[in-house]
Write a protein that holds these residues in place. Structure first.
Motif, short mmCIF file in Angstrom:
data_model
loop_
_atom_site.label_atom_id
_atom_site.label_comp_id
_atom_site.label_asym_id
_atom_site.label_seq_id
_atom_site.Cartn_x
_atom_site.Cartn_y
_atom_site.Cartn_z
N SER A 266 0.79 -1.23 0.00
CA SER A 266 0.00 0.00 0.00
C SER A 266 0.82 1.28 0.00
O SER A 266 0.28 2.36 -0.25
CB SER A 266 -0.92 0.02 1.22
N GLY A 267 2.12 1.22 0.30
CA GLY A 267 2.93 2.44 0.37
C GLY A 267 3.12 3.08 -1.00
O GLY A 267 3.14 2.41 -2.03
N VAL A 268 3.26 4.41 -1.00
CA VAL A 268 3.51 5.14 -2.24
C VAL A 268 4.82 4.69 -2.85
O VAL A 268 5.83 4.54 -2.15
CB VAL A 268 3.52 6.66 -1.98
N LEU A 269 4.82 4.49 -4.16
CA LEU A 269 6.01 4.03 -4.88
C LEU A 269 6.73 5.23 -5.47
O LEU A 269 6.18 5.93 -6.34
CB LEU A 269 5.58 3.05 -5.98
N PHE A 270 7.95 5.51 -4.99
CA PHE A 270 8.72 6.67 -5.45
C PHE A 270 9.65 6.26 -6.59
O PHE A 270 10.45 5.33 -6.43
CB PHE A 270 9.55 7.26 -4.31
N PRO A 271 9.59 6.95 -7.74
CA PRO A 271 10.53 6.67 -8.82
C PRO A 271 11.72 7.63 -8.79
O PRO A 271 11.57 8.82 -8.53
CB PRO A 271 9.68 6.89 -10.07
N PHE A 272 12.92 7.11 -9.08
CA PHE A 272 14.13 7.91 -9.19
C PHE A 272 14.80 7.55 -10.52
O PHE A 272 15.10 6.37 -10.75
CB PHE A 272 15.10 7.63 -8.04
N PRO A 311 15.75 -5.44 5.61
CA PRO A 311 14.65 -5.67 6.55
C PRO A 311 14.08 -4.39 7.16
O PRO A 311 12.97 -4.37 7.67
CB PRO A 311 15.29 -6.54 7.63
N ALA A 312 14.84 -3.27 7.10
CA ALA A 312 14.41 -2.02 7.73
C ALA A 312 13.56 -1.21 6.76
O ALA A 312 13.99 -0.91 5.65
CB ALA A 312 15.63 -1.21 8.17
N PRO A 313 12.33 -0.83 7.14
CA PRO A 313 11.48 -0.03 6.25
C PRO A 313 12.00 1.40 6.12
O PRO A 313 12.60 1.94 7.05
CB PRO A 313 10.11 -0.06 6.94
N GLN A 314 11.75 1.99 4.96
CA GLN A 314 12.23 3.36 4.70
C GLN A 314 11.06 4.34 4.74
O GLN A 314 10.02 4.11 4.16
CB GLN A 314 12.92 3.41 3.33
N LYS A 315 11.27 5.45 5.44
CA LYS A 315 10.26 6.52 5.47
C LYS A 315 10.44 7.47 4.30
O LYS A 315 9.50 8.03 3.78
CB LYS A 315 10.35 7.30 6.79
N GLY A 316 11.67 7.63 3.88
CA GLY A 316 11.99 8.50 2.76
C GLY A 316 13.40 8.23 2.29
O GLY A 316 14.18 7.53 2.96
N LEU A 317 13.75 8.81 1.15
CA LEU A 317 15.07 8.60 0.56
C LEU A 317 15.59 9.91 -0.02
O LEU A 317 14.87 10.61 -0.73
CB LEU A 317 15.02 7.55 -0.55
N GLY A 318 16.84 10.22 0.30
CA GLY A 318 17.52 11.33 -0.36
C GLY A 318 18.47 10.76 -1.39
O GLY A 318 18.98 9.65 -1.24
N ILE A 332 27.36 4.23 -9.03
CA ILE A 332 26.61 5.00 -10.02
C ILE A 332 25.41 5.72 -9.42
O ILE A 332 24.81 6.59 -10.07
CB ILE A 332 26.12 4.09 -11.17
N PHE A 333 25.03 5.40 -8.19
CA PHE A 333 23.88 6.04 -7.54
C PHE A 333 24.03 5.85 -6.04
O PHE A 333 24.59 4.84 -5.58
CB PHE A 333 22.58 5.38 -8.02
N ARG A 334 23.54 6.82 -5.27
CA ARG A 334 23.60 6.67 -3.81
C ARG A 334 22.34 7.24 -3.18
O ARG A 334 21.96 8.38 -3.41
CB ARG A 334 24.82 7.37 -3.23
N PHE A 335 21.70 6.39 -2.36
CA PHE A 335 20.54 6.80 -1.58
C PHE A 335 20.95 7.08 -0.15
O PHE A 335 21.93 6.52 0.36
CB PHE A 335 19.48 5.68 -1.57
N SER A 349 24.71 2.45 -1.49
CA SER A 349 25.42 2.68 -2.75
C SER A 349 25.04 1.63 -3.77
O SER A 349 25.02 0.44 -3.47
CB SER A 349 26.93 2.66 -2.52
N MET A 350 24.73 2.08 -5.00
CA MET A 350 24.47 1.16 -6.11
C MET A 350 25.75 1.09 -6.93
O MET A 350 26.23 2.11 -7.45
CB MET A 350 23.31 1.64 -6.96
N ILE A 351 26.34 -0.11 -7.02
CA ILE A 351 27.70 -0.27 -7.54
C ILE A 351 27.72 -1.22 -8.72
O ILE A 351 27.06 -2.27 -8.71
CB ILE A 351 28.63 -0.78 -6.43
#
Length: 469
Positions: A266-272, A311-318, A332-335, A349-351
């Motif tokens: 049910s959570g909002v799906l954020f696209p990046f 396992p840890a849920p995310q409230k938001g992402l920078g 190539i990407f970092r949240f 980090s996305m590597i």
């Protein structure tokens, strides 16, 4: 009948997510409990900003990026709003400037001193008053440092000229609350999603709706332009209450190019979206996983690469701008993930797994830098330019105190913008305007220099021809 393999060769097929070590996390941050569907986090190569829980108004904390670890409970905050802070965004051009919107109906521009805050900041560089109800979103123009957009619960989008500190345009095309805004690469088009379930493509200068999609089969929540691919991606909920994504042609919104159901959460799906690698990341609010796809020009258009699980849920992402990633480790990407249960922000980090000891030009093409491409006056008069591109090659294997690397362009100070905390707001505002004027003069001088160099080459060629005759 010929057989076609469904396998697609891709250099990003084996990209994996790596969570930062405990020493690289930021702990003890009282993350806001707001249920508003925003990220509440913004990051750039200098600072990390997080909206915090506070009484008697709104506040957010700003932490120097190179100072991870446990944060002092009495760490200074930016606390000038009279209502809860709903959105924060760093300027793509000046790493010390951040915009915030609030339930007090205002948008404020803040100047963060070099090295971070030494005491609570209550005086904003600019206070932008124009919304009649709470201001929920802010969005910077991708190539013009003097233009900022804000959307409020009064169903209006205001375009602010920061060089003058005034609203120059009001877009009143939405009958309900605007949920998301996204610029295309050069900022000539604006895509919006609204609570009325419609997707719109708008000319931001005139406010005219160029394309409109009535999404009868889905509730569109978030929208993002896919760079120069002339595609728009939306996330939402289908009629069966499953989360889904849809890909649209920006010039024809009569029907989506493709639709795909993701799951039943049910959570909002954020696209990046990463325009350099043509990868799209999907992260749900309350989820622990991040899916990532590669966008292609032909069917199936979106190719699922892999899924990062936690396992840890995310409230938001920078999201770190590309000029701040670790080029030496093929990042190539970092949240920056907000983990409310632990009051912690952890980097992910996305590597690309490569062992080469040289700079990977195919993975790190020219990317948007911190230089503004045009002034607010030029953009308002109808001029469009894409971001000024830079190479990340000079950032290869340059150490950083926090174990993260950033390019030389990120570390340089913008002349005149690193102000003292005890200067008056009026003085700060005048100095900011001076910075914008200096940037405009610098662009003009570079243009004149380029014209003169071209003229010199032409004259040298003419002189050579005369000598030959």
């Amino acid at each position: 009948m010929s057989w076609h393999s469904t396998y697609r060769s891709s250099k990003f097929r084996h990209v994996y997510g790596k969570v930062g070590s405990r020493e690289q996390c930021y702990e003890g941050i009282p993350i806001t409990h707001s249920v508003h569907d925003n990220h509440f986090c913004a990051v750039n190569p200098k600072f990390l900003a997080v909206v915090t829980e506070s009484a008697g108004g709104g506040a957010f904390i700003v932490i120097p990026l190179h100072k991870p670890g446990r944060i002092d409970p009495h760490h200074p905050k930016v606390c000038g709003h009279q209502g809860s802070v709903m959105d924060i965004k760093w300027s793509p051009f000046m790493d010390n400037i951040i915009a915030s919107s609030s339930e007090d109906c205002t948008v404020r521009i803040w100047q963060i001193p070099e090295g971070g805050l030494k005491r609570n900041m209550t005086e904003a560089l600019m206070i932008l008053i124009g919304h009649s109800r709470r201001a929920g979103l802010v969005e910077w123009h991708p190539s013009c440092s003097g233009i900022l957009l804000s959307a409020g619960y009064d169903c209006k989008i205001l375009i602010w000229n920061l060089e003058e500190g005034v609203a120059v345009k009001m877009i009143d095309s939405h009958p309900d609350v605007v949920l998301c805004m996204s610029f295309n690469t050069d900022g000539s088009l604006l895509a919006t999603s609204c609570k009325d379930k419609k997707l719109r493509i708008i000319d931001p200068r005139s406010g005219k709706v160029l394309q409109e999609a009535d999404c009868k089969n889905t509730r569109v929540n978030r929208v993002v332009f896919l760079g120069n691919l002339k595609r728009v991606l939306t996330t939402g909920v289908s009629r069966w209450n499953t989360r889904q994504i849809a890909l649209w042609d920006q010039e024809d919104l009569s029907a989506p190019v493709m639709e795909e159901e993701i799951d039943g959460l049910s959570g909002v799906l954020f696209p990046f979206y990463d325009p350099d690698t043509h990868m799209i990341y999907l992260a749900g609010k309350g989820d622990g996983n991040i899916r990532y796809y590669e966008v292609g020009p032909e069917k199936p258009f979106l190719q699922l690469l892999m899924e990062f699980r936690s396992p840890a849920p995310q409230k938001g992402l920078g999201v770190m701008p590309k000029r701040g990633v670790d080029v030496g480790d093929c990042e190539i990407f970092r949240f920056y993930k907000l983990v409310t249960l632990k009051n912690m922000v952890e980097p992910i980090s996305m590597i690309v797994p490569r062992r080469s000891e040289s700079f990977q030009e195919d993975v790190f093409p020219m990317t948007a830098g911190s230089e503004s491409a045009l002034s607010a006056e030029e953009w308002l008069s109808g001029t469009d330019r894409g971001p000024v591109l830079i190479s990340l090659k000079e950032a290869y294997k340059r150490p950083n105190p926090a174990g993260l690397r950033a390019s030389r362009r990120d570390r340089r100070n913008v002349k005149g913008i690193d102000l003292l905390e005890n200067t008056s707001p009026n003085t700060d505002r005048e100095l900011l305007k001076t910075v914008y004027r200096q940037q405009d003069e610098l662009r003009k001088l570079k243009h004149q220099l380029g014209e003169k160099e071209q003229r010199i080459r032409q004259l040298e060629l003419e002189l050579k021809n005369l000598r030959n005759t």
